[in-house]
Design an enzyme around this catalytic site. Structure first.
Site, PDB file in Angstrom:
ATOM      1  N   ARG A  71     -10.802  -0.048  15.241  1.00 38.43           N
ATOM      2  CA  ARG A  71     -10.669   0.818  14.070  1.00 38.43           C
ATOM      3  C   ARG A  71     -11.652   0.257  13.066  1.00 38.43           C
ATOM      4  O   ARG A  71     -12.856   0.361  13.263  1.00 38.43           O
ATOM      5  CB  ARG A  71      -9.207   0.796  13.586  1.00 38.43           C
ATOM      6  CG  ARG A  71      -8.850   1.898  12.639  1.00 38.43           C
ATOM      7  CD  ARG A  71      -7.393   1.828  12.195  1.00 38.43           C
ATOM      8  NE  ARG A  71      -7.040   0.572  11.557  1.00 38.43           N
ATOM      9  CZ  ARG A  71      -5.881   0.325  10.960  1.00 38.43           C
ATOM     10  NH1 ARG A  71      -4.943   1.251  10.934  1.00 38.43           N
ATOM     11  NH2 ARG A  71      -5.631  -0.829  10.392  1.00 38.43           N
ATOM     12  N   TYR A  73      14.686  31.422   4.649  1.00 38.47           N
ATOM     13  CA  TYR A  73      13.484  32.036   5.228  1.00 38.47           C
ATOM     14  C   TYR A  73      13.658  32.283   6.716  1.00 38.47           C
ATOM     15  O   TYR A  73      14.147  31.420   7.447  1.00 38.47           O
ATOM     16  CB  TYR A  73      12.280  31.112   5.044  1.00 38.47           C
ATOM     17  CG  TYR A  73      11.728  31.099   3.639  1.00 38.47           C
ATOM     18  CD1 TYR A  73      11.239  32.245   3.040  1.00 38.47           C
ATOM     19  CD2 TYR A  73      11.675  29.897   2.926  1.00 38.47           C
ATOM     20  CE1 TYR A  73      10.723  32.220   1.760  1.00 38.47           C
ATOM     21  CE2 TYR A  73      11.156  29.848   1.641  1.00 38.47           C
ATOM     22  CZ  TYR A  73      10.678  31.018   1.065  1.00 38.47           C
ATOM     23  OH  TYR A  73      10.162  30.978  -0.209  1.00 38.47           O
ATOM     24  N   LYS A 111       0.843  -1.211   0.000  1.00 43.49           N
ATOM     25  CA  LYS A 111       0.000   0.000   0.000  1.00 43.49           C
ATOM     26  C   LYS A 111       0.876   1.257   0.000  1.00 43.49           C
ATOM     27  O   LYS A 111       2.074   1.183   0.294  1.00 43.49           O
ATOM     28  CB  LYS A 111      -0.906  -0.007   1.237  1.00 43.49           C
ATOM     29  CG  LYS A 111      -0.143   0.045   2.554  1.00 43.49           C
ATOM     30  CD  LYS A 111      -1.058  -0.218   3.746  1.00 43.49           C
ATOM     31  CE  LYS A 111      -0.245  -0.322   5.024  1.00 43.49           C
ATOM     32  NZ  LYS A 111      -1.042  -0.837   6.141  1.00 43.49           N
ATOM     33  N   MET A 167      10.415  24.839   0.012  1.00 42.72           N
ATOM     34  CA  MET A 167       9.583  23.905  -0.753  1.00 42.72           C
ATOM     35  C   MET A 167      10.405  23.044  -1.712  1.00 42.72           C
ATOM     36  O   MET A 167      10.155  21.848  -1.858  1.00 42.72           O
ATOM     37  CB  MET A 167       8.510  24.680  -1.536  1.00 42.72           C
ATOM     38  CG  MET A 167       7.441  23.768  -2.114  1.00 42.72           C
ATOM     39  SD  MET A 167       6.206  24.636  -3.099  1.00 42.72           S
ATOM     40  CE  MET A 167       5.283  25.523  -1.867  1.00 42.72           C
TER      41      MET A 167
END
Ligand SMILES: *Cc1c(COP(=O)(O)O)cnc(C)c1O
Length: 403
Positions: free
Chosen positions: A152, A281, A41, A329
């Site tokens: 769950r 930054y 997954k 980023m």
């Protein structure tokens, strides 16, 4: 030093050999009759599910018994569809619910046509899948997830007999498995795992005795494979250990797992920075001396998390260099020191395949106050996954592999 642009790209180096090695390490823990279902997954925990599925289902040479996986599992129908043709059973763990809301029905039809195993937790979901299967003219393979304490997904034990009767009464359904999931199996000898297993066995023994061998019982994730041999049952479901990471979240050399992933990026620029200059930054890092700063073309958009700084380090050749300033980023800065001893284009290692490296996934998880699973899953789609040792290069040595 002039800023020149590097030719290389950031990439994830995925070792097929390490993946198969880990599958073999797990296999050695199992009775030969126990099947191994590889959990792929979330794009194989960020490693690349198509590549992992290919390695694990085509392992061994023609005619040989597979040393890889007997089945594979993903979370969703979309994930199964993205894998392409697979020659072992495919299990989908997200429970079927709301089968008739928009788009769901056609996805379920295609899953039934492919004979993927669907997970049921309620009689209404069983009814829905039975109706859709009837309409497609095929039997649907289903498994029941039983809640033994995780609270769950999963049917409550008290409601299990009714759900099983419902499945039994619908000729368009075929029961392929009964399963549960452990809440605390990552902690060795946790009493709750023993308790969950006991509940699971009690709840499923009658059905298993009534129709022996007709369906599989399974429960064990990576942790339980190592720590709870009683939980191996008919099949085990390793995820994180296949990728070479210890289920405890701390390296353990005794278990002989080998990390499958290494994340590298070429130095994009090397620039001199004068003492007192602020970097990035917020100007959160001020150069304490004249130094050189290196720029890596990877940022939080790629899953190199903002929370890694301050704290995290990268490896540059044989040196460890600290990440400085804020991760942005698309770019991250490292302090190369007054003697940079590096060239633009040299690869920095962001995530190392040595479990004891200061930039191992364990270390990164620590800097971000999370677990290795999350670090892997966050690595973005911008980063190319590259197999470093496909089957045509069986002779690759470990040192070449690391190159
Ligand atoms: C993710 C998952 C696993 C694998 O867990 P690991 O801790 O990575 O081994 C096994 N079973 C189910 C149902 C899962 O969702």
């Amino acid at each position: 030093m002039d800023a020149r642009h590097a030719a290389g790209e950031p990439r994830l180096l995925i070792s097929r050999k390490a993946l198969l090695h880990n599958a073999a390490v797990l296999r050695r823990r199992l009775h030969p009759s126990v099947r191994l279902c590889a959990i792929l997954k979330a794009d194989a925990y960020g490693h690349g599910a198509v590549m992992a599925a290919d390695a694990l289902t085509r392992a061994g040479r023609p005619g040989e018994v597979s040393t890889g996986a007997d089945a594979i599992a993903v979370a969703s129908i979309d994930e199964a569809a993205a894998l392409g043709p697979i020659n072992v059973p495919v299990l989908i763990f997200r429970p079927v619910e709301n089968a008739f809301v928009a788009g769901q029905r056609s996805a379920l039809e295609s899953a039934i046509n492919e004979n993927w195993v669907l997970t049921l937790c309620s009689p209404s979901a069983a009814e829905d899948v039975a109706r859709i299967a009837l309409a497609t003219g095929r039997r649907a393979s289903v498994q029941v997830m039983i809640d033994t304490g995780m609270t769950r997904s999963g049917v409550d034990i008290a409601a299990l007999p009714e759900l099983l009767r419902r499945i039994e009464s619908r000729p368009s359904l075929r029961l392929a498995g009964l399963c549960t999931h452990f809440a605390c199996a990552d902690e060795p000898r946790h009493p709750f795992t023993v308790e969950q297993l006991e509940r699971f066995k009690q709840a499923t023994d009658p059905a298993a005795q009534f129709t022996p061998g007709r369906f599989l019982r399974h429960a064990a994730n990576s942790g339980a494979i190592f720590f709870n041999p009683d939980a191996h049952l008919d099949m085990v479901r390793p995820g994180i250990a296949l990728y070479g990471i210890d289920p405890t979240g701390r390296p353990n050399m005794d278990r002989h797992l080998r990390p499958v992933m290494k994340w590298v990026a070429p130095l994009l620029m090397i620039r001199p920075v004068a003492k007192g200059a602020g970097v990035g930054y917020g100007q959160s890092w001020i150069a304490p001396r004249d130094t050189y700063v290196g720029l890596a073309p990877v940022g939080y958009a790629d899953g190199y998390l903002r929370r890694f700084s301050p704290g995290a380090v990268m490896r540059l050749n044989d040196r460890i260099v600290p990440v400085i300033g804020r991760v942005s980023m698309d770019l991250t800065t490292v302090d190369l020191g007054p003697d940079p001893d590096a060239a633009v284009g040299d690869d920095v290692t962001l995530l190392d395949d040595d479990p004891l490296s200061p930039c191992s996934v364990y270390a990164l998880a620590k800097w971000a106050d999370t677990i290795p699973y999350e670090i892997f899953c966050r690595i973005g789609s911008r980063i190319r996954r590259v197999c470093v040792d496909d089957e045509t290069s069986h002779a690759t040595t470990d040192s070449q592999e690391a190159a």
